[in-house]
Design an enzyme around this catalytic site. Structure first.
Site, short mmCIF file in Angstrom:
data_model
loop_
_atom_site.label_atom_id
_atom_site.label_comp_id
_atom_site.label_asym_id
_atom_site.label_seq_id
_atom_site.Cartn_x
_atom_site.Cartn_y
_atom_site.Cartn_z
N CYS A 54 -18.04 -15.34 -7.71
CA CYS A 54 -19.17 -14.55 -7.21
C CYS A 54 -20.48 -15.12 -7.75
N CYS A 71 -24.36 -14.30 -6.87
CA CYS A 71 -24.41 -13.61 -5.58
C CYS A 71 -24.28 -12.10 -5.78
N CYS A 114 -24.34 -2.80 1.10
CA CYS A 114 -23.63 -1.53 1.29
C CYS A 114 -24.61 -0.42 1.70
N CYS A 121 -19.23 -4.94 3.33
CA CYS A 121 -19.31 -5.70 2.07
C CYS A 121 -18.38 -6.91 2.08
N CYS A 130 -19.88 -11.40 2.75
CA CYS A 130 -19.42 -12.27 1.67
C CYS A 130 -19.31 -13.72 2.16
N ASP A 190 0.83 -1.20 0.00
CA ASP A 190 0.00 0.00 0.00
C ASP A 190 0.87 1.26 0.00
N CYS A 241 -18.14 5.70 -0.12
CA CYS A 241 -17.73 4.58 0.73
C CYS A 241 -17.39 5.07 2.15
C1 B12 Z 1 -7.64 3.96 -2.65
C2 B12 Z 1 -7.83 2.71 -1.82
C3 B12 Z 1 -9.01 2.60 -1.12
C4 B12 Z 1 -10.20 3.53 -1.34
C5 B12 Z 1 -10.94 3.09 -2.63
C6 B12 Z 1 -11.19 1.58 -2.67
C7 B12 Z 1 -11.65 1.02 -3.99
N1 B12 Z 1 -12.25 -0.13 -3.95
O1 B12 Z 1 -11.46 1.62 -5.02
C8 B12 Z 1 -11.00 3.33 -0.01
C9 B12 Z 1 -10.53 4.37 1.01
C10 B12 Z 1 -12.51 3.42 -0.14
C11 B12 Z 1 -10.49 1.95 0.40
C12 B12 Z 1 -11.19 1.11 1.22
C13 B12 Z 1 -10.73 -0.14 1.63
N2 B12 Z 1 -9.49 -0.64 1.42
CO1 B12 Z 1 -8.19 0.16 0.23
N3 B12 Z 1 -6.89 0.71 -0.99
C14 B12 Z 1 -6.83 1.72 -1.79
C15 B12 Z 1 -5.53 1.67 -2.61
C16 B12 Z 1 -4.52 2.62 -1.99
C17 B12 Z 1 -5.73 1.98 -4.10
C18 B12 Z 1 -6.91 1.21 -4.72
C19 B12 Z 1 -7.35 1.82 -6.01
O2 B12 Z 1 -6.54 2.12 -6.85
N4 B12 Z 1 -8.68 2.01 -6.16
C20 B12 Z 1 -9.25 2.40 -7.38
C21 B12 Z 1 -10.00 1.20 -7.94
C22 B12 Z 1 -10.61 1.54 -9.28
O3 B12 Z 1 -9.01 0.22 -8.06
P1 B12 Z 1 -9.01 -1.17 -7.26
O4 B12 Z 1 -9.74 -1.09 -5.99
O5 B12 Z 1 -7.63 -1.67 -7.22
O6 B12 Z 1 -9.96 -1.96 -8.23
C23 B12 Z 1 -9.52 -2.54 -9.38
C24 B12 Z 1 -10.18 -3.91 -9.46
O7 B12 Z 1 -11.50 -3.83 -8.96
C25 B12 Z 1 -10.08 -4.06 -10.90
N5 B12 Z 1 -11.04 -4.91 -11.57
C26 B12 Z 1 -12.33 -4.83 -11.82
N6 B12 Z 1 -12.70 -5.86 -12.56
C27 B12 Z 1 -11.59 -6.58 -12.77
C28 B12 Z 1 -11.37 -7.75 -13.45
C29 B12 Z 1 -10.07 -8.26 -13.50
C30 B12 Z 1 -9.82 -9.51 -14.22
C31 B12 Z 1 -8.98 -7.59 -12.84
C32 B12 Z 1 -7.61 -8.14 -12.85
C33 B12 Z 1 -9.23 -6.44 -12.15
C34 B12 Z 1 -10.52 -5.96 -12.15
O8 B12 Z 1 -10.16 -2.86 -11.57
C35 B12 Z 1 -10.04 -1.85 -10.66
C36 B12 Z 1 -9.13 -0.81 -11.27
O9 B12 Z 1 -7.97 -1.33 -11.79
C37 B12 Z 1 -5.12 0.16 -2.43
C38 B12 Z 1 -3.62 -0.13 -2.46
C39 B12 Z 1 -3.09 -0.20 -3.87
N7 B12 Z 1 -1.95 0.42 -4.09
O10 B12 Z 1 -3.68 -0.80 -4.75
C40 B12 Z 1 -5.77 -0.22 -1.08
C41 B12 Z 1 -6.37 -1.62 -0.94
C42 B12 Z 1 -7.16 -1.91 -2.20
N8 B12 Z 1 -7.28 -1.48 0.18
C43 B12 Z 1 -7.35 -2.51 0.95
C44 B12 Z 1 -8.21 -2.60 2.06
C45 B12 Z 1 -7.89 -3.69 3.05
C46 B12 Z 1 -9.30 -1.74 2.21
C47 B12 Z 1 -10.49 -1.87 3.18
C48 B12 Z 1 -10.91 -3.30 3.50
C49 B12 Z 1 -10.18 -1.10 4.48
C50 B12 Z 1 -11.40 -0.95 5.38
N9 B12 Z 1 -11.81 -1.99 6.09
O11 B12 Z 1 -11.98 0.10 5.50
C51 B12 Z 1 -11.58 -1.10 2.40
C52 B12 Z 1 -12.31 -2.02 1.42
C53 B12 Z 1 -13.40 -1.32 0.68
C54 B12 Z 1 -13.69 -2.00 -0.67
N10 B12 Z 1 -14.81 -2.65 -0.79
O12 B12 Z 1 -12.84 -1.89 -1.57
C55 B12 Z 1 -6.45 -3.63 0.44
C56 B12 Z 1 -7.31 -4.69 -0.29
C57 B12 Z 1 -6.96 -6.14 -0.03
C58 B12 Z 1 -7.90 -7.06 -0.78
N11 B12 Z 1 -8.04 -8.27 -0.26
O13 B12 Z 1 -8.49 -6.73 -1.78
C59 B12 Z 1 -5.45 -2.82 -0.50
C60 B12 Z 1 -4.90 -3.62 -1.67
C61 B12 Z 1 -4.29 -2.34 0.42
C62 B12 Z 1 -3.30 -3.45 0.73
N12 B12 Z 1 -2.06 -3.33 0.31
O14 B12 Z 1 -3.62 -4.45 1.34
N13 B12 Z 1 -9.29 1.66 -0.18
S1 SF4 Z 2 -20.67 -11.04 -1.42
FE1 SF4 Z 2 -18.73 -11.97 -2.08
S2 SF4 Z 2 -19.31 -13.64 -3.44
FE2 SF4 Z 2 -21.10 -12.31 -3.19
S3 SF4 Z 2 -20.96 -10.90 -4.95
FE3 SF4 Z 2 -19.99 -9.91 -3.22
S4 SF4 Z 2 -17.83 -10.40 -3.42
FE4 SF4 Z 2 -18.94 -11.84 -4.73
S1 SF4 Z 3 -16.65 -0.69 2.66
FE1 SF4 Z 3 -18.09 -1.72 1.31
S2 SF4 Z 3 -20.06 -1.76 2.43
FE2 SF4 Z 3 -18.74 -0.30 3.45
S3 SF4 Z 3 -19.38 1.63 2.51
FE3 SF4 Z 3 -17.57 0.91 1.39
S4 SF4 Z 3 -18.40 -0.24 -0.33
FE4 SF4 Z 3 -20.06 0.04 1.15
#
Ligand code: B12
Ligand code: SF4
Ligand code: SF4
Length: 342
Positions: free
Chosen positions: A183, A186, A193, A239, A243, A128, A209
């Site tokens: 998924c 589901c 959310c 969320c 799951c 991260d 979020c």
């Molecule tokens: C910004 C950020 C956030 C933001 C935005 C999250 C989001 N979902 O976009 C906020 C503050 C909301 C957040 C929240 C959380 N985060 Co955060 N966050 C980040 C960060 C720094 C960047 C993510 C990012 O670029 N977001 C923009 C979106 C568009 O990108 P993305 O989430 O990576 O999503 C990609 C995939 O969904 C993908 N995708 C969609 N369809 C498909 C299909 C295929 C085949 C592929 C390959 C990809 C793909 O495309 C998207 C864009 O490339 C990363 C660390 C990092 N450097 O990656 C951690 C990270 C994603 N976060 C993490 C965590 C733990 C959390 C939280 C659980 C913390 C919490 N409990 O509050 C929540 C989870 C919320 C959620 N449902 O995502 C972990 C996730 C681990 C995991 N198992 O996924 C990361 C990786 C940090 C880490 N090093 O562990 N986060």
């Molecule tokens: S709850 Fe889990 S298994 Fe169901 S749609 Fe969401 S990520 Fe996929």
């Molecule tokens: S972490 Fe998941 S359930 Fe909670 S507000 Fe963000 S998207 Fe919604």
């Protein structure tokens, strides 16, 4: 033994059994990411926009890099609990000391071992902490699929884990088959959310979020979102908790380690502590924890929202001074009216 087998055994010996390898190429989802930025779903996380060119071409970090060694680290059950604010609703990851410190340290130690094994190669570790699309990288390394909640999920490990990586100049002969999407039909996360932040296409509008609203956003949320935050004090796991792939893990943990239900009075006391501490007292207390990301001011902002949502009448006199606060006055007025009209 090949380099890959050698490193794989080293990772397992060091406790990182869920690991994988991938080439350091353009992320599969970079177009999705770019679209996401164009739609302003990133709110005020400007760095996400700035990082787009490097995320697109990770070799910009260093042109000699070729591959990534990707690992995961579970944060539930909590491996490094700090024990602060046990009666407030804090996301599981944030109940641990800040992983940017301890996980990075463990990775650095591992990197050092790799450097000794391969002295002429380059190794850089991140969790991260770099301009890397980590979920995409972990997907390519075969560590799980991207769920509708946008998290990387593994059938056995669930999704309650961090992702970390070591980028290296080493070249591996890799043939990974990515994890199929489990998924199916589901939609539980999207339905659960509270703020409708999940868009159904495996991405989210981060500005809605609760994790963003309680950690990253320094300003108070709008009134509609405020009430949807409920009692969530820092981060959100809804969320992921609903799951089915995590439910199995959560249920088995609850059987071995049942948690005591917290009372409203206990929650109120901890909110009182936050509202009546000075910023410097609070900053000192949370310094080594993820709560530090929101800072003392952010925690006070969140405490006002939670106090209003749980109708903590007992806190009216602690909230009143905030009606004179430089940035929280409107939020405090709102909190008081929510409590008084309940
Ligand atoms: C910004 C950020 C956030 C933001 C935005 C999250 C989001 N979902 O976009 C906020 C503050 C909301 C957040 C929240 C959380 N985060 Co955060 N966050 C980040 C960060 C720094 C960047 C993510 C990012 O670029 N977001 C923009 C979106 C568009 O990108 P993305 O989430 O990576 O999503 C990609 C995939 O969904 C993908 N995708 C969609 N369809 C498909 C299909 C295929 C085949 C592929 C390959 C990809 C793909 O495309 C998207 C864009 O490339 C990363 C660390 C990092 N450097 O990656 C951690 C990270 C994603 N976060 C993490 C965590 C733990 C959390 C939280 C659980 C913390 C919490 N409990 O509050 C929540 C989870 C919320 C959620 N449902 O995502 C972990 C996730 C681990 C995991 N198992 O996924 C990361 C990786 C940090 C880490 N090093 O562990 N986060
Ligand atoms: S709850 Fe889990 S298994 Fe169901 S749609 Fe969401 S990520 Fe996929
Ligand atoms: S972490 Fe998941 S359930 Fe909670 S507000 Fe963000 S998207 Fe919604």
């Amino acid at each position: 033994m090949s380099n890959l087998e050698n490193i794989s055994s080293l990772l397992t010996e060091n406790g990182f059994s869920h690991h994988g390898f991938t080439e350091l190429t353009k992320p599969l989802s970079i177009d999705k990411y770019s679209e996401w930025i164009d739609k302003n779903y990133y709110g005020n996380m400007e760095y996400l926009k700035d990082h787009l060119p490097i995320k697109e071409n990770p070799k910009q970090i260093s042109s000699t890099l070729n591959s990534a060694i990707v690992i995961t680290q579970k944060y539930f059950p909590n491996p490094k609990p700090h024990g602060l604010f046990q009666h407030l609703n804090i996301a599981e990851y944030a109940k641990n000391y800040d992983y940017h410190h301890w996980l990075k340290k463990e990775l650095s130690e591992l990197t050092q071992k790799l450097q000794e094994l391969y002295p002429s190669e380059e190794f850089l570790c991140y969790t991260d902490s770099g301009p890397i699309l980590e979920r995409d990288l972990a997907y390519r390394a075969g560590l799980g699929w991207i769920g509708k909640n946008s998290c990387l999920i593994d059938k056995k490990e669930g999704s309650l884990f961090f992702i970390a990586e070591i980028l290296t100049s080493l070249k591996f002969s890799i043939s990974i088959s990515p994890s199929p999407d489990h998924c199916g039909k589901c939609n539980l996360c999207v339905e659960a959310c509270p703020t409708d932040a999940l868009l159904g296409d495996k991405t989210m509008d981060a500005t809605k979020c609760i994790s963003y609203l309680t950690i990253e956003n320094k300003k108070p949320a709008n009134k509609k979102l405020r009430s949807q935050i409920g009692d969530l004090m820092f981060g959100c796991d809804i969320c992921q908790t609903v799951c089915p792939w995590n439910q199995k893990i959560i249920k088995s943990e609850l059987i071995t380690n049942p948690t005591k239900k917290t009372t409203k009075q206990e929650t109120t006391e901890e909110l009182r502590q936050i509202l009546t501490s000075s910023n410097s007292q609070l900053s000192k207390k949370i310094k080594l924890t993820p709560l530090n990301r929101a800072g003392a001011k952010g925690l006070k902002k969140n405490a006002l929202v939670v106090a209003a949502n749980i109708k903590a009448k007992d806190l009216a006199s602690e909230i009143r001074p905030y009606t004179q606060h430089e940035t929280l006055s409107e939020l405090a007025e709102w909190a008081l009216s929510e409590i008084e009209n309940s």
